[in-house]
Design a protein around this motif. Structure first.
Motif, PDB file in Angstrom:
ATOM      1  N   UNK A  35       0.556  -0.722   0.213  1.00 21.09           N
ATOM      2  CA  UNK A  35      -0.320  -0.167   0.268  1.00 21.09           C
ATOM      3  C   UNK A  35       1.112   1.083  -0.177  1.00 21.09           C
ATOM      4  N   UNK A  36       1.874   1.238   0.746  1.00 17.76           N
ATOM      5  CA  UNK A  36       3.101   2.228   0.418  1.00 17.76           C
ATOM      6  C   UNK A  36       3.233   2.799  -0.769  1.00 17.76           C
ATOM      7  N   UNK A  37       3.659   1.584  -1.236  1.00 19.41           N
ATOM      8  CA  UNK A  37       4.487   2.484  -2.761  1.00 19.41           C
ATOM      9  C   UNK A  37       3.482   3.218  -3.568  1.00 19.41           C
ATOM     10  N   UNK A  38       2.019   3.393  -3.709  1.00 20.69           N
ATOM     11  CA  UNK A  38       0.822   4.152  -4.740  1.00 20.69           C
ATOM     12  C   UNK A  38       0.824   5.172  -3.626  1.00 20.69           C
ATOM     13  N   UNK A  39       1.218   5.414  -2.175  1.00 19.14           N
ATOM     14  CA  UNK A  39       0.200   6.036  -1.559  1.00 19.14           C
ATOM     15  C   UNK A  39       1.373   6.680  -1.743  1.00 19.14           C
ATOM     16  N   UNK A  40       2.339   6.604  -1.650  1.00 17.44           N
ATOM     17  CA  UNK A  40       4.023   7.552  -2.070  1.00 17.44           C
ATOM     18  C   UNK A  40       4.012   8.897  -2.874  1.00 17.44           C
ATOM     19  N   UNK A  41       3.298   8.230  -4.321  1.00 20.13           N
ATOM     20  CA  UNK A  41       2.894   8.401  -5.116  1.00 20.13           C
ATOM     21  C   UNK A  41       1.954   9.373  -5.753  1.00 20.13           C
ATOM     22  N   UNK A  42       1.287   9.122  -4.410  1.00 19.68           N
ATOM     23  CA  UNK A  42      -0.117   9.782  -4.536  1.00 19.68           C
ATOM     24  C   UNK A  42       0.361  11.559  -3.738  1.00 19.68           C
ATOM     25  N   UNK A  43       1.516  11.271  -2.845  1.00 17.51           N
ATOM     26  CA  UNK A  43       1.462  12.211  -2.306  1.00 17.51           C
ATOM     27  C   UNK A  43       2.175  12.785  -2.968  1.00 17.51           C
ATOM     28  N   UNK A  80       4.063   9.203 -10.706  1.00 21.44           N
ATOM     29  CA  UNK A  80       3.059   8.113 -10.435  1.00 21.44           C
ATOM     30  C   UNK A  80       2.956   6.293 -11.480  1.00 21.44           C
ATOM     31  N   UNK A  81       3.212   5.844 -10.944  1.00 25.54           N
ATOM     32  CA  UNK A  81       4.463   4.311 -12.659  1.00 25.54           C
ATOM     33  C   UNK A  81       3.282   2.812 -11.912  1.00 25.54           C
ATOM     34  N   UNK A  82       2.433   3.492 -10.438  1.00 21.99           N
ATOM     35  CA  UNK A  82       2.114   2.482  -9.241  1.00 21.99           C
ATOM     36  C   UNK A  82       0.962   1.546 -10.337  1.00 21.99           C
ATOM     37  N   UNK A  83       0.233   0.979 -11.487  1.00 19.73           N
ATOM     38  CA  UNK A  83      -1.480   0.646 -11.548  1.00 19.73           C
ATOM     39  C   UNK A  83      -2.492   1.672 -11.191  1.00 19.73           C
ATOM     40  N   UNK A  84      -3.172   2.260 -12.386  1.00 18.74           N
ATOM     41  CA  UNK A  84      -4.430   3.306 -11.740  1.00 18.74           C
ATOM     42  C   UNK A  84      -5.162   3.288 -12.663  1.00 18.74           C
ATOM     43  N   UNK A  85      -6.392   3.515 -12.767  1.00 14.23           N
ATOM     44  CA  UNK A  85      -7.784   3.883 -12.949  1.00 14.23           C
ATOM     45  C   UNK A  85      -8.157   5.768 -12.512  1.00 14.23           C
ATOM     46  N   UNK A  86      -8.434   6.305 -14.038  1.00 16.58           N
ATOM     47  CA  UNK A  86      -8.597   7.424 -13.900  1.00 16.58           C
ATOM     48  C   UNK A  86      -9.823   7.428 -14.679  1.00 16.58           C
ATOM     49  N   UNK A  87     -10.954   8.185 -13.944  1.00 10.15           N
ATOM     50  CA  UNK A  87     -12.368   8.534 -14.585  1.00 10.15           C
ATOM     51  C   UNK A  87     -12.770   9.824 -13.766  1.00 10.15           C
ATOM     52  N   UNK A  88     -13.022  10.650 -14.678  1.00  9.74           N
ATOM     53  CA  UNK A  88     -13.206  12.044 -14.702  1.00  9.74           C
ATOM     54  C   UNK A  88     -14.544  13.022 -14.983  1.00  9.74           C
ATOM     55  N   UNK A  89     -15.106  13.839 -14.609  1.00 13.43           N
ATOM     56  CA  UNK A  89     -16.022  14.693 -15.114  1.00 13.43           C
ATOM     57  C   UNK A  89     -16.046  15.601 -14.565  1.00 13.43           C
ATOM     58  N   UNK A  90     -17.302  16.307 -14.938  1.00 15.80           N
ATOM     59  CA  UNK A  90     -17.134  18.056 -14.901  1.00 15.80           C
ATOM     60  C   UNK A  90     -16.836  18.621 -13.490  1.00 15.80           C
ATOM     61  N   UNK A  91     -17.212  17.690 -12.470  1.00 15.32           N
ATOM     62  CA  UNK A  91     -16.960  17.891 -11.111  1.00 15.32           C
ATOM     63  C   UNK A  91     -15.660  17.737 -10.620  1.00 15.32           C
ATOM     64  N   UNK A  98      -4.533   0.369  -7.895  1.00 15.91           N
ATOM     65  CA  UNK A  98      -4.403  -1.031  -6.833  1.00 15.91           C
ATOM     66  C   UNK A  98      -3.485  -1.897  -6.718  1.00 15.91           C
ATOM     67  N   UNK A  99      -3.210  -2.747  -6.236  1.00 18.92           N
ATOM     68  CA  UNK A  99      -1.698  -3.331  -6.248  1.00 18.92           C
ATOM     69  C   UNK A  99      -1.396  -3.734  -7.447  1.00 18.92           C
ATOM     70  N   UNK A 100      -0.318  -3.637  -7.807  1.00 18.87           N
ATOM     71  CA  UNK A 100       0.621  -4.481  -9.696  1.00 18.87           C
ATOM     72  C   UNK A 100       0.413  -6.015  -9.287  1.00 18.87           C
ATOM     73  N   UNK A 101       0.667  -6.224  -7.789  1.00 19.11           N
ATOM     74  CA  UNK A 101       0.586  -7.619  -7.389  1.00 19.11           C
ATOM     75  C   UNK A 101      -0.447  -7.994  -6.854  1.00 19.11           C
ATOM     76  N   UNK A 102      -1.389  -8.824  -6.985  1.00 23.61           N
ATOM     77  CA  UNK A 102      -2.734  -9.398  -6.835  1.00 23.61           C
ATOM     78  C   UNK A 102      -2.909  -9.472  -5.206  1.00 23.61           C
ATOM     79  N   UNK A 103      -1.589 -10.453  -4.717  1.00 18.90           N
ATOM     80  CA  UNK A 103      -1.421 -10.543  -4.154  1.00 18.90           C
ATOM     81  C   UNK A 103      -1.421 -10.041  -2.659  1.00 18.90           C
TER      82      UNK A 103
END
Length: 114
Positions: A35-43, A80-91, A98-103
């Motif tokens: 969890x720490x890897x994408x958290x640091x990338x988000x930061x 941001x190198x971790x896998x991510x999904x992106x959605x957007x709207x007018x708001x 999500x984890x790169x390693x599904x375990x």
């Protein structure tokens, strides 16, 4: 046979194996570590967005023009190198990590208003 815990997952229900032994924290620790890897990338991304009007503008413009690949590329270029999904709207936009390693068992959802 594993017991399963079901939690909300942005792409449907994800079933993560759990252990009935409360003293076995192996999976819990592994998930926290992953969890720490994408958290640091988000930061890092949030820091850049808060400091760079150009980056914020470019991502917002790409999203408003439905240039999904460009918006994704801008976010990746921001570190941001971790896998991510992106959605957007007018708001605003929603990034889902999500984890790169599904375990590893976690999901992070970040929502930002324009």
């Amino acid at each position: 046979m594993h017991a399963y815990y079901r939690y909300g997952h942005p792409y449907g229900a994800y079933r993560a194996p759990t252990t009935p032994d409360p003293s076995d924290v192996t999976q819990f620790k592994y998930s926290a570590n992953q969890f720490m890897v994408p958290t640091l990338e988000m930061y890092h991304l949030l820091t850049q967005l808060s400091q760079s009007a150009d980056l914020a503008k470019n991502i917002k413009e790409a999203a408003s023009k439905s240039e999904h690949s460009k918006a994704v590329s801008l976010i990746q270029a921001a570190g941001v190198k971790s896998p991510f999904g992106l959605t957007y709207s007018p708001e605003g936009l929603i990034l889902t990590f999500n984890p790169a390693d599904q375990s590893a068992c976690f999901s992070i959802r970040m929502s930002l208003c324009w």
